[in-house]
Design an enzyme around this catalytic site. Structure first.
Site, PDB file in Angstrom:
ATOM      1  N   ARG A  82       1.224  -1.211  -0.071  1.00 38.54           N
ATOM      2  CA  ARG A  82      -0.128   0.420  -0.062  1.00 38.54           C
ATOM      3  C   ARG A  82       0.689   1.166   0.137  1.00 38.54           C
ATOM      4  O   ARG A  82       0.652   2.239  -0.843  1.00 38.54           O
ATOM      5  CB  ARG A  82      -0.975  -0.394   0.834  1.00 38.54           C
ATOM      6  CG  ARG A  82      -1.932   0.886   1.220  1.00 38.54           C
ATOM      7  CD  ARG A  82      -2.786   1.241   1.889  1.00 38.54           C
ATOM      8  NE  ARG A  82      -2.485   1.228   3.567  1.00 38.54           N
ATOM      9  CZ  ARG A  82      -3.332   0.578   4.852  1.00 38.54           C
ATOM     10  NH1 ARG A  82      -4.084   0.217   4.537  1.00 38.54           N
ATOM     11  NH2 ARG A  82      -2.712   0.848   5.636  1.00 38.54           N
ATOM     12  N   LYS A 183      -2.881   6.477   1.223  1.00 37.62           N
ATOM     13  CA  LYS A 183      -2.530   6.970   2.853  1.00 37.62           C
ATOM     14  C   LYS A 183      -1.621   8.280   2.659  1.00 37.62           C
ATOM     15  O   LYS A 183      -0.602   8.030   3.345  1.00 37.62           O
ATOM     16  CB  LYS A 183      -1.814   5.875   3.315  1.00 37.62           C
ATOM     17  CG  LYS A 183      -2.747   6.229   4.986  1.00 37.62           C
ATOM     18  CD  LYS A 183      -2.497   4.629   5.676  1.00 37.62           C
ATOM     19  CE  LYS A 183      -3.237   4.698   6.842  1.00 37.62           C
ATOM     20  NZ  LYS A 183      -3.959   4.240   7.314  1.00 37.62           N
ATOM     21  N   GLU A 219     -16.334   6.401   4.758  1.00 38.49           N
ATOM     22  CA  GLU A 219     -15.008   6.582   5.779  1.00 38.49           C
ATOM     23  C   GLU A 219     -15.430   6.571   6.825  1.00 38.49           C
ATOM     24  O   GLU A 219     -17.080   7.980   7.015  1.00 38.49           O
ATOM     25  CB  GLU A 219     -14.061   7.423   5.508  1.00 38.49           C
ATOM     26  CG  GLU A 219     -12.966   7.150   4.263  1.00 38.49           C
ATOM     27  CD  GLU A 219     -12.140   6.167   4.713  1.00 38.49           C
ATOM     28  OE1 GLU A 219     -11.711   5.154   5.731  1.00 38.49           O
ATOM     29  OE2 GLU A 219     -11.326   5.382   3.211  1.00 38.49           O
TER      30      GLU A 219
HETATM   31  C1  LIG Z   1      -6.077   3.361   7.647  1.00 40.49           C
HETATM   32  C2  LIG Z   1      -6.785   4.467   6.941  1.00 40.49           C
HETATM   33  C3  LIG Z   1      -7.987   3.660   6.981  1.00 40.49           C
HETATM   34  C4  LIG Z   1      -7.444   1.762   7.606  1.00 40.49           C
HETATM   35  O1  LIG Z   1      -6.746   1.460   7.452  1.00 40.49           O
HETATM   36  P1  LIG Z   1      -5.934  -0.337   7.625  1.00 40.49           P
HETATM   37  O2  LIG Z   1      -5.007  -1.094   6.890  1.00 40.49           O
HETATM   38  O3  LIG Z   1      -6.901  -1.406   7.910  1.00 40.49           O
HETATM   39  O4  LIG Z   1      -5.094   0.604   8.833  1.00 40.49           O
HETATM   40  C5  LIG Z   1      -9.010   3.907   7.428  1.00 40.49           C
HETATM   41  N1  LIG Z   1      -9.788   4.475   6.145  1.00 40.49           N
HETATM   42  C6  LIG Z   1      -8.777   5.799   6.505  1.00 40.49           C
HETATM   43  C7  LIG Z   1      -8.609   6.942   6.099  1.00 40.49           C
HETATM   44  C8  LIG Z   1      -6.860   5.254   6.448  1.00 40.49           C
HETATM   45  O5  LIG Z   1      -6.176   6.160   6.224  1.00 40.49           O
END
Ligand SMILES: *Cc1c(COP(=O)(O)O)cnc(C)c1O
Length: 339
Positions: A82, A183, A219
């Protein structure tokens, strides 16, 4: 700081300066070998693109202490992949998977005394890549830093595995063809004000609707949404602007293979919440946080209960956390041992 001074039962989600962090620099077309350092202050050019143009991305993952004393990383290959996609989106160089996982292991070992005892939380790892070096124009940086630091954490939402209430936000965190699936810090900058307003109004956080039509859930703050229907379906939003969570991905796999649920990636219409008997937010930090209710247009929609955790949510939680802490056998490749 000695770890005798840490009260493992009172851990929240707060910065603590631990012993060592990993630091690698990208210069002249390649990442160096990386080192562990005690210094938690970065010395970077005032022209760094990370400071002006948001050229940065990060990851969040955890190391768990098992009953037998060994240490588990949960699907670090997924975090590496990722982060590579986030780097691609922001024109930053990829950190190779091998370097990423090796760096995680180094940081965990170097901060072993900060790993909470079995069942008391986890060591949270924060990998990140930032654009650095002397620059002023809007372009990709001449240099980059890849770093990972670690902090011991308890549960993200105070009160742990109890239902929380969320507020539907009028704001968007990401645009339809924007960076929602990466991210990156910019998404979080956009979420600070809506999150602040939701908390001020007495909610755990806000929920974002899809930025194009504002009719579907995307989200839950910085976590992913899932709902359970009366027909034993596990439903989670499908959208190009949702962050593809590794917890969400894992729950989708476990819901199907271990709980026998039908997994549906699809639309979650805000006007049809009645189809769900349970709902939750999931992510590395949040683990699974049951959604007790959602406030929309002045009305609170309650799912299973405002105070009790639903049975399917509970089973998913037990299965996921059981695998992470080594009590339950996980699917092949999910657990990487540190020691
Ligand atoms: C990091 C994140 C998540 C959750 O991702 P994980 O890999 O399960 O920790 C969900 N939504 C957003 C906006 C994020 O930044």
């Amino acid at each position: 700081m000695s770890n005798e001074s840490i009260n493992w039962d009172k851990l929240g989600f707060d910065y603590i300066k631990t012993d060592k962090r990993y630091l690698s620099v990208f210069r002249n077309g390649e990442w160096d070998n990386g080192t562990l350092t005690e210094d938690n202050v970065l010395h970077i050019s005032e022209g760094s693109t990370a400071l002006h143009y948001g050229q940065q991305c990060f990851e969040g993952m955890k190391a768990y202490r098992c009953k037998d004393g060994s240490i588990n990383l949960f699907r670090p290959d997924q975090n590496a992949a990722r982060m590579q996609r986030s780097c691609d989106r922001l024109l930053m160089p990829r950190v190779p998977t091998e370097q990423f996982i090796d760096a995680c292991k180094q940081v965990v070992k170097a901060n072993e005394r900060f790993i909470p005892p079995y069942g008391k939380g986890a060591l949270y790892l924060r990998p990140f890549v930032i654009g650095t070096g002397d620059n002023i124009g809007v372009r990709t940086a001449p240099e980059f830093i890849f770093s990972i630091f670690a902090i011991p954490v308890g549960s993200y939402f105070k009160g742990g595995m109890t239902p929380h209430k969320f507020l539907i936000s009028d704001y968007d965190r990401a645009a339809p063809q924007g960076t929602g699936a990466a991210k990156v810090g910019g998404n979080y900058a956009a979420s600070l004000q809506p999150g602040y307003e939701a908390k001020k109004a007495g909610f755990a956080d806000c929920i974002y609707l899809d930025p194009l039509t504002h009719s579907k859930i995307e989200e839950v703050g910085s976590a992913n949404f899932f709902g359970i229907t009366a027909n034993n379906e596990f439903v989670t939003p499908k959208s190009a602007s949702v962050l593809p969570g590794i917890t969400r991905l894992s729950l989708m796999e476990l819901a199907e293979s271990r709980l026998g649920l039908k997994v549906i990636e699809g639309d979650v219409e805000i006007n049809n919440l009645a189809r769900f008997v349970e709902a939750g937010a999931c992510g590395t930090a949040a683990v699974i946080t049951p959604i007790g209710g959602i406030q929309y247009n002045g009305k609170l929609h309650v799912f299973h209960s405002e105070t009790e955790v639903g049975p399917v949510t509970r089973k998913l939680y037990d299965e996921l956390t059981g695998i992470q802490s080594g009590d339950v056998e996980g699917p092949a490749g999910w657990i990487v041992k540190v020691a």
